[in-house]
Scaffold this active site. Structure first.
Site, PDB file in Angstrom:
ATOM      1  N   SER A 172      13.956   0.565  -1.285  1.00 40.02           N
ATOM      2  CA  SER A 172      13.543   1.640  -0.390  1.00 40.02           C
ATOM      3  C   SER A 172      13.725   3.007  -1.060  1.00 40.02           C
ATOM      4  O   SER A 172      13.351   3.173  -2.215  1.00 40.02           O
ATOM      5  CB  SER A 172      14.359   1.526   0.897  1.00 40.02           C
ATOM      6  OG  SER A 172      13.870   2.344   1.889  1.00 40.02           O
ATOM      7  N   ASP A 453       5.224  -4.688   4.580  1.00 43.95           N
ATOM      8  CA  ASP A 453       6.249  -3.639   4.727  1.00 43.95           C
ATOM      9  C   ASP A 453       5.648  -2.374   5.341  1.00 43.95           C
ATOM     10  O   ASP A 453       4.600  -1.905   4.891  1.00 43.95           O
ATOM     11  CB  ASP A 453       6.811  -3.337   3.325  1.00 43.95           C
ATOM     12  CG  ASP A 453       7.840  -2.221   3.325  1.00 43.95           C
ATOM     13  OD1 ASP A 453       8.300  -1.816   4.404  1.00 43.95           O
ATOM     14  OD2 ASP A 453       8.188  -1.756   2.212  1.00 43.95           O
TER      15      ASP A 453
END
Ligand SMILES: *[C@@H]1O[C@H](CO)[C@@H](O)[C@H](O)[C@H]1NC(C)=O
Ligand SMILES: *[C@@H]1O[C@H](CO)[C@@H](O)[C@H](O)[C@H]1NC(C)=O
Ligand SMILES: *[C@@H]1O[C@H](CO)[C@@H](O)[C@H](O)[C@H]1NC(C)=O
Ligand SMILES: *[C@@H]1O[C@H](CO)[C@@H](O)[C@H](O)[C@H]1NC(C)=O
Ligand SMILES: *[C@@H]1O[C@H](CO)[C@@H](O)[C@H](O)[C@H]1NC(C)=O
Ligand SMILES: *[C@@H]1O[C@H](CO)[C@@H](O)[C@H](O)[C@H]1NC(C)=O
Ligand SMILES: *[C@@H]1O[C@H](CO)[C@@H](O)[C@H](O)[C@H]1NC(C)=O
Ligand SMILES: *[C@@H]1O[C@H](CO)[C@@H](O)[C@H](O)[C@H]1NC(C)=O
Length: 524
Positions: A172, A453
């Site tokens: 991330s 995602d």
């Protein structure tokens, strides 16, 4: 970038302790890895006018390591902490990707907590002035300094020497930091893996909702899209009585601000900025590390046979939609009332009390106490953006009341101008995008993403970036079909027993790291 629940974020929503970040993960019961600290320079750029007046001070930056697999000559795996505390990352050493790599390569694994998170604050509070060293370039300079100066008490021999292979991993926002570090300090690292690395900054990020719209249960998606259209038509009509009635259907009649209302009913889906409950982002290939709440939410919304007193709610607003029923509204509202409203224990719905849903409180935001949510908000407001807004055109899972000014208002309240620093009117994305954005390229930097995602469109494999992406040994890349946010970071201490799509990603990462180590050996 933004995490959920257990890590909470932005307070405001004082609510259910929302969390920042594009990561998340359920926090494992904290095992005992001791915290160590390194004296890290607060200001790595003594020549840069950006940081005037300069300081020569250092702060205690925390790190945690596991040497149980280490054998002399083995590599160091540096896990970048990102926007949550080091402790929240322990599962990566225990069962996750770092455990997999340590075991395979006789390596040592270390988690480096990022500046201004966990227990690694340079100052006792976080005023606008004290936050001025929280920048992308200072953060990644910490990684380089750590690699060159870290010590590991109890481990025989120094591991910060120029010939020791160090390999970074981050997921991330930390994945983006990994990529930026590889780009900037390439020669001192044998390699880096950025997983769901959000290397591109965009001011507005309506694409967050695209994977949900595309892959979510289609009847759930269509019901929400239709309800949102009806909500927005009602809002646009300016019929204040109708709007009040709408809020009351959700038990949110007390919320004055339409943005706050729109955000609260969006919580089971996600954002903006706040994620007090689990969303699509918190689904996981192994439920131990995530939550199935999103499926429960959709299962409520799509219930084809709800009790009469719930299905009848579908018609209470029909007079504002030419007689049309708002199909699923009763079940949607019932879910919000049952699952979200109880978190506001004080009952002051329109306040920033813990668990409540109002955000229109400048005093609350201006509190300079140290905290991860505050640090994350600062980075968002100053450099990285990514505001979750409704799309300009087409279907939407969140009300169009949610535009960029809704997020920007918090920046303004939280960070009043200081003596040496102030936040810009709008994030200065160039500080984040200067490393290459979607097209970042650095030798031995691997970029691995998940096709479902919510943060994919800020990553290397974005639909907004050139495709197809062709991997190579020097510039490896991998898109895991059907995977969410850095799902490769989770493991079960048995790669062969994992579901095939995760197993293959892990095998690829092992091969990739082998190549990094071979190429390092050739150079040293
Ligand atoms: C900073 O400036 C000094 C004096 O001009 C110079 O000697 C030094 O190399 C510079 N340092 C960096 C990191 O650029
Ligand atoms: C921060 O707090 C610690 C512990 O209370 C104290 O020792 C230190 O002097 C404080 N630092 C500053 C800059 O106020
Ligand atoms: C430490 O490393 C040195 C050099 O590799 C070796 O000679 C020595 O036996 C090691 N000591 C221990 C306690 O492992
Ligand atoms: C609705 O959500 C609740 C809370 O998550 C869950 O327990 C329940 O099973 C769901 N109901 C339906 C009909 O799916
Ligand atoms: C619907 O009726 C059930 C059973 O009588 C009750 O438990 C529930 O609270 C009611 N729900 C609503 C939304 O009125
Ligand atoms: C606003 O924030 C302050 C400081 O956190 C708090 O004391 C107050 O109760 C809040 N008021 C509302 C209406 O949320
Ligand atoms: C944001 O802008 C819209 C459209 O100009 C306006 O209706 C809304 O009140 C603004 N919201 C905030 C929080 O300033
Ligand atoms: C999920 O993870 C747990 C804990 O590591 C493990 O016991 C379980 O077998 C895993 N389940 C699957 C389906 O991989």
């Amino acid at each position: 970038m933004k995490v959920s629940i257990l890590f909470c974020s932005l307070a405001a929503i004082g609510a259910a302790t929302p969390a920042p970040s594009r990561l998340q993960a359920k926090r494992a019961d904290a095992p005992a890895y001791a915290a160590h600290t390194i004296d890290q320079p607060i200001d790595h750029f003594q020549n840069s006018s950006r940081y005037e007046p300069h300081t020569k001070d250092t702060f205690k930056q925390r790190y945690f390591f596991d040497s149980s697999y280490y054998k002399p000559g083995g590599p160091v795996f540096l896990y970048i902490g990102g926007e949550i505390s080091g402790e929240s990352r322990f599962s990566n050493l225990e069962t996750g990707i770092i455990q997999i790599l340590m075991e395979k390569f006789n390596g040592l694994g270390v988690i480096l907590e990022n500046r201004y998170y966990g227990g690694s604050y340079p100052y006792n509070s976080s005023t606008t002035d004290e936050l001025r060293f929280l920048t992308t370039e200072q953060t990644i300079a910490d990684n380089a300094y750590f690699r060159q100066h870290a010590t590991f008490p109890g481990v025989n021999g120094s591991l910060n020497g120029a010939d020791v292979p160090w390999i970074m991993y981050g997921g991330s926002l930390a994945g983006a930091y990994t990529a930026f570090t590889m780009k900037t300090y390439n020669s001192i690292f044998a390699g880096g893996i950025g997983s769901s690395a959000t290397t591109q900054a965009l001011l507005e990020y309506p694409q967050w909702y695209n994977p949900i719209m595309k892959y979510g249960p289609s009847d759930c998606v269509s019901r929400i899209v239709d309800i949102v259209d009806k909500i927005d038509a009602l809002i646009d009509s300016g019929n204040t009585r109708g709007i009040q009635q709408l809020k009351e259907v959700f038990g949110l009649g007390a919320l004055q601000n339409l943005g706050d209302f729109a955000m609260t009913i969006a919580f089971p889906i996600g954002g903006p900025m706040n994620y007090p409950t689990n969303t699509w982002q918190e689904l996981n290939w192994n439920e131990t590390y995530g939550s199935d709440d999103f499926w429960d939410f959709c299962s409520n919304v799509t219930n084809i046979d709800p009790p009469k007193n719930i299905s009848s709610v579908d018609k209470v607003l029909s007079k504002y939609s030419n007689g049309e029923a708002w199909v699923g509204l009763g079940s949607y509202a019932d879910y919000i009332k049952k699952v979200l409203l109880p978190s506001c224990e004080s009952g002051r719905i329109d306040s920033t009390d813990p668990g409540c849903f109002g955000t229109q409180n400048q005093t609350f935001y201006a509190d300079p106490s140290n905290g991860g949510s505050r640090s994350y908000l600062y980075s968002t407001c100053s450099e990285s953006g990514g505001y979750q807004v409704a799309p300009k055109h087409g279907p939407s899972l969140i009300s169009r009341a949610l535009q960029r000014n809704y997020t920007q208002q918090w920046c303004t309240w939280a960070f009043p101008p200081g003596q040496h620093n102030s936040v810009p009117m709008s994030p200065e994305l160039h500080y984040y995008n200067k490393y290459g954005g979607w097209n970042i390229k650095a030798e031995n930097l691997a970029l691995i993403d998940g096709s479902t995602d919510v943060w994919l469109d800020l990553c290397y494999h974005s639909d907004l970036a050139p495709s197809p992406r062709i991997s190579s040994d020097k510039y490896p890349s991998y898109l895991i079909a059907g995977a969410g946010h850095h799902w490769d970071s989770y493991g079960i201490k048995d790669v062969a027993a994992e579901p095939a799509y995760i197993r293959e990603a892990h095998e690829w990462e092992i091969r990739t790291v082998s190549r990094f180590l071979q190429s390092w050996t050739q150079k040293h």
